[in-house]
Design a protein around this motif. Structure first.
Motif, PDB file in Angstrom:
ATOM      1  N   PRO A  85       0.841  -1.205   0.000  1.00  0.00           N
ATOM      2  CA  PRO A  85       0.000   0.000   0.000  1.00  0.00           C
ATOM      3  C   PRO A  85       0.872   1.249   0.000  1.00  0.00           C
ATOM      4  O   PRO A  85       1.993   1.247   0.527  1.00  0.00           O
ATOM      5  CB  PRO A  85      -0.811  -0.128   1.292  1.00  0.00           C
ATOM      6  CG  PRO A  85      -0.004  -1.024   2.169  1.00  0.00           C
ATOM      7  CD  PRO A  85       0.711  -1.973   1.261  1.00  0.00           C
ATOM      8  N   HIS A  97      -5.056  -2.147   8.928  1.00  0.00           N
ATOM      9  CA  HIS A  97      -5.667  -1.886   7.622  1.00  0.00           C
ATOM     10  C   HIS A  97      -4.617  -2.029   6.520  1.00  0.00           C
ATOM     11  O   HIS A  97      -4.885  -2.634   5.464  1.00  0.00           O
ATOM     12  CB  HIS A  97      -6.270  -0.487   7.616  1.00  0.00           C
ATOM     13  CG  HIS A  97      -7.121  -0.185   6.421  1.00  0.00           C
ATOM     14  ND1 HIS A  97      -8.347  -0.771   6.213  1.00  0.00           N
ATOM     15  CD2 HIS A  97      -6.918   0.654   5.368  1.00  0.00           C
ATOM     16  CE1 HIS A  97      -8.871  -0.316   5.092  1.00  0.00           C
ATOM     17  NE2 HIS A  97      -8.026   0.551   4.549  1.00  0.00           N
ATOM     18  N   THR A 100      -3.796  -5.640   5.940  1.00  0.00           N
ATOM     19  CA  THR A 100      -4.852  -6.275   5.158  1.00  0.00           C
ATOM     20  C   THR A 100      -4.659  -6.012   3.677  1.00  0.00           C
ATOM     21  O   THR A 100      -4.696  -6.941   2.850  1.00  0.00           O
ATOM     22  CB  THR A 100      -6.231  -5.752   5.610  1.00  0.00           C
ATOM     23  OG1 THR A 100      -6.456  -6.124   6.962  1.00  0.00           O
ATOM     24  CG2 THR A 100      -7.347  -6.305   4.735  1.00  0.00           C
ATOM     25  N   TYR A 101      -4.432  -4.759   3.313  1.00  0.00           N
ATOM     26  CA  TYR A 101      -4.233  -4.440   1.907  1.00  0.00           C
ATOM     27  C   TYR A 101      -2.952  -5.075   1.369  1.00  0.00           C
ATOM     28  O   TYR A 101      -2.902  -5.489   0.197  1.00  0.00           O
ATOM     29  CB  TYR A 101      -4.216  -2.930   1.690  1.00  0.00           C
ATOM     30  CG  TYR A 101      -5.572  -2.394   1.287  1.00  0.00           C
ATOM     31  CD1 TYR A 101      -6.109  -2.686   0.041  1.00  0.00           C
ATOM     32  CD2 TYR A 101      -6.331  -1.618   2.149  1.00  0.00           C
ATOM     33  CE1 TYR A 101      -7.361  -2.213  -0.332  1.00  0.00           C
ATOM     34  CE2 TYR A 101      -7.585  -1.145   1.791  1.00  0.00           C
ATOM     35  CZ  TYR A 101      -8.087  -1.448   0.541  1.00  0.00           C
ATOM     36  OH  TYR A 101      -9.326  -0.997   0.168  1.00  0.00           O
ATOM     37  N   ARG A 102      -1.917  -5.156   2.183  1.00  0.00           N
ATOM     38  CA  ARG A 102      -0.695  -5.808   1.730  1.00  0.00           C
ATOM     39  C   ARG A 102      -0.963  -7.266   1.374  1.00  0.00           C
ATOM     40  O   ARG A 102      -0.501  -7.757   0.334  1.00  0.00           O
ATOM     41  CB  ARG A 102       0.398  -5.719   2.802  1.00  0.00           C
ATOM     42  CG  ARG A 102       1.660  -6.487   2.420  1.00  0.00           C
ATOM     43  CD  ARG A 102       2.786  -6.261   3.387  1.00  0.00           C
ATOM     44  NE  ARG A 102       2.473  -6.717   4.734  1.00  0.00           N
ATOM     45  CZ  ARG A 102       3.376  -6.805   5.708  1.00  0.00           C
ATOM     46  NH1 ARG A 102       4.624  -6.442   5.486  1.00  0.00           N
ATOM     47  NH2 ARG A 102       3.021  -7.214   6.908  1.00  0.00           N
ATOM     48  N   LYS A 380      -4.501  -5.182  -7.152  1.00  0.00           N
ATOM     49  CA  LYS A 380      -5.665  -5.083  -6.268  1.00  0.00           C
ATOM     50  C   LYS A 380      -6.903  -5.694  -6.910  1.00  0.00           C
ATOM     51  O   LYS A 380      -7.579  -6.535  -6.313  1.00  0.00           O
ATOM     52  CB  LYS A 380      -5.925  -3.615  -5.918  1.00  0.00           C
ATOM     53  CG  LYS A 380      -7.054  -3.422  -4.910  1.00  0.00           C
ATOM     54  CD  LYS A 380      -7.412  -1.941  -4.759  1.00  0.00           C
ATOM     55  CE  LYS A 380      -6.318  -1.133  -4.157  1.00  0.00           C
ATOM     56  NZ  LYS A 380      -6.702   0.301  -3.978  1.00  0.00           N
ATOM     57  N   ASP A 402     -10.530 -10.611   4.997  1.00  0.00           N
ATOM     58  CA  ASP A 402      -9.860  -9.347   4.710  1.00  0.00           C
ATOM     59  C   ASP A 402     -10.723  -8.463   3.817  1.00  0.00           C
ATOM     60  O   ASP A 402     -10.790  -7.242   4.007  1.00  0.00           O
ATOM     61  CB  ASP A 402      -8.514  -9.605   4.029  1.00  0.00           C
ATOM     62  CG  ASP A 402      -7.445 -10.069   5.002  1.00  0.00           C
ATOM     63  OD1 ASP A 402      -7.578  -9.803   6.209  1.00  0.00           O
ATOM     64  OD2 ASP A 402      -6.474 -10.704   4.549  1.00  0.00           O
ATOM     65  N   VAL A 406     -12.002  -4.482   4.784  1.00  0.00           N
ATOM     66  CA  VAL A 406     -11.635  -3.223   4.127  1.00  0.00           C
ATOM     67  C   VAL A 406     -12.824  -2.284   3.996  1.00  0.00           C
ATOM     68  O   VAL A 406     -12.658  -1.107   3.664  1.00  0.00           O
ATOM     69  CB  VAL A 406     -10.997  -3.470   2.733  1.00  0.00           C
ATOM     70  CG1 VAL A 406      -9.747  -4.302   2.845  1.00  0.00           C
ATOM     71  CG2 VAL A 406     -11.988  -4.096   1.766  1.00  0.00           C
TER      72      VAL A 406
END
Length: 437
Positions: A85, A97, A100-102, A380, A402, A406
């Motif tokens: 991210p 957060h 999670t995105y990673r 993504k 996950d 988000v």
């Protein structure tokens, strides 16, 4: 539901033009039936179609693409498949957060790489890493903060000052940068073409077949200019074009970005910047700075400027203005390369949500969506599309938790209030980061 706007770009996508002859994908003519209908052959739509077809090999999946394959928004991006991210934050909630995105970004990157390797897709896939660059001392704090964020995540990185960057990038333009080693660089048009060409046999793709009218009551029906698809279930992967559809409730809008690709550097021109390897850089402020790449065939890519695009239309006149901006910017970054010609300038659409969260999941009983890429769409949206397929089929995947965490895109005001808010925000960010240009 009537589709109110379709993308229109009066320009040539440089990535696609470099590929020369491309495989022909026919338009839809007549009526066809399917188990699943996917509208949009970008990263999300193709990941969804591939996973559905893998898990349900006896079911038929139809994909409709409004444009030529590889000339849609996914084929027009800058070719970064990112693994991290852009921002992390400092609180424990922000850190979780970011983690999670990673996980989601690396999941998407991993499955793209598996597909590229398995099928031998030729898309200039290169693990070159990424330079996150600042031009002025005004952003020293942000560079320092980014290093702290990466340390907190346990990610490897390298800080580079002006002298080191000159050796790596061939320019003294940048003051400092943080280099992370695992970002992938690709020709996105070639990657999209390869993903379509290697779909399972139970997937049929129709190009130049925009959905003009969609009926979601009972059997799904989508009308195109010359045909019609009937299906049991529908997945919408139309990103910024989704705003006009009632199911999306006005929670996404489109922005157009602009990029220029130069002619290849001559051996003499290459000597002026030194013996440098292919690389990619992103600015500390994506709205105000420039993204650059140096490619394996010795071209430069300059991606700079973002416009609010509610009508999804970019004219040749507008593209021409940005071509001149890019040429002037390139002259400032590489004053020693005054004789490099610009080859192609084009635009592409990204979809934005107010809180950065996606429009993902069920829109109604048999309708699913993955929209609102908010940038970094290659990895993504590949993750989001694949996980959406598993969600739709009731499969178990720990990353589905996950996706729930988000959150979902929140409400956006109607126009013209949206226009005023977006344009004011962009003007403020460009003024704040004016030193970066």
């Amino acid at each position: 539901m009537k589709i109110k706007n379709l993308p229109l770009d009066q320009n040539i996508n440089g990535w696609a033009a470099l590929r020369g002859d491309r495989p022909h994908h026919p338009a839809l003519h007549g009526k066809v039936t399917a188990d699943w209908l996917v509208i949009g052959a970008g990263f999300a739509g193709l990941a969804f179609a591939r996973r559905i077809a893998e898990l349900r090999p006896h079911e038929h999946v139809v994909v409709l693409e409004a444009l030529d394959i590889a000339d849609n928004a996914s084929g027009r991006n800058s070719g970064f498949v990112i693994d991290l991210p852009h921002t992390v934050g400092s609180t424990s909630a922000e850190l979780e957060h970011a983690n999670t995105y990673r996980r989601l970004l690396q999941y998407g990157l991993h499955h793209l790489k598996d597909t590229v390797d398995q099928h031998g897709i030729e898309c200039d896939w290169l693990n070159s890493g990424k330079y996150h660059c600042a031009v002025s001392e005004q952003f020293d704090g942000e560079i320092a903060h980014y290093q702290k964020e990466l340390t907190t995540l346990g990610e490897s990185f390298e800080y580079l000052d002006n002298a080191a960057l000159k050796q790596r990038l061939g320019t003294s333009f940048y003051r400092s940068a943080v280099y992370t080693p695992n970002c992938i660089l690709v020709n996105p048009a070639a990657l999209i073409s390869g993903l379509v060409a290697t779909l399972p046999e139970n997937v049929t793709v129709y190009a130049n077949s925009p959905a003009l009218q969609i009926d979601t009551q009972g059997t799904i029906r989508a009308e195109t200019p010359h045909g019609e698809v009937s299906a049991r279930k529908l997945m919408l992967a139309i990103n910024g074009a989704a705003r006009g559809l009632p199911l999306f409730k006005g929670n996404v809008f489109a922005m157009s970005t602009f990029a220029t690709l130069t002619e290849p550097l001559t051996p003499e021109q290459r000597r002026l910047i030194g013996d440098i390897s292919p690389w990619g850089s992103t600015p500390v402020n994506a709205l105000a700075g420039a993204t650059l790449r140096y490619t394996s065939d010795h071209r430069f890519l300059i991606r700079e400027h973002v416009n609010f695009a509610p009508g999804l239309v970019t004219s040749a006149v507008e593209t021409g203005r940005h071509a001149r901006r890019h040429q002037q910017l390139f002259a400032r970054i590489y004053p020693q390369l005054q004789n490099v010609n610009m080859a192609y300038t084009w635009s592409g659409l990204i979809s934005i949500t107010r809180n950065g969260a996606p429009v993902w999941g069920n829109l109604s009983e048999n309708v699913y969506s993955s929209a609102g890429c908010n940038g970094s769409g290659s990895s993504k949206q590949s993750a989001f599309g694949r996980l959406l397929a598993e969600h739709a089929l009731g499969e178990d995947n720990p990353l589905l938790a996950d996706m729930e965490s988000v959150g979902r895109a929140n409400y956006l005001p109607p126009r013209p209030f949206l226009d005023v808010g977006v344009k004011s925000f962009m003007a403020r960010e460009r003024w704040r980061s004016r030193s970066e240009m």
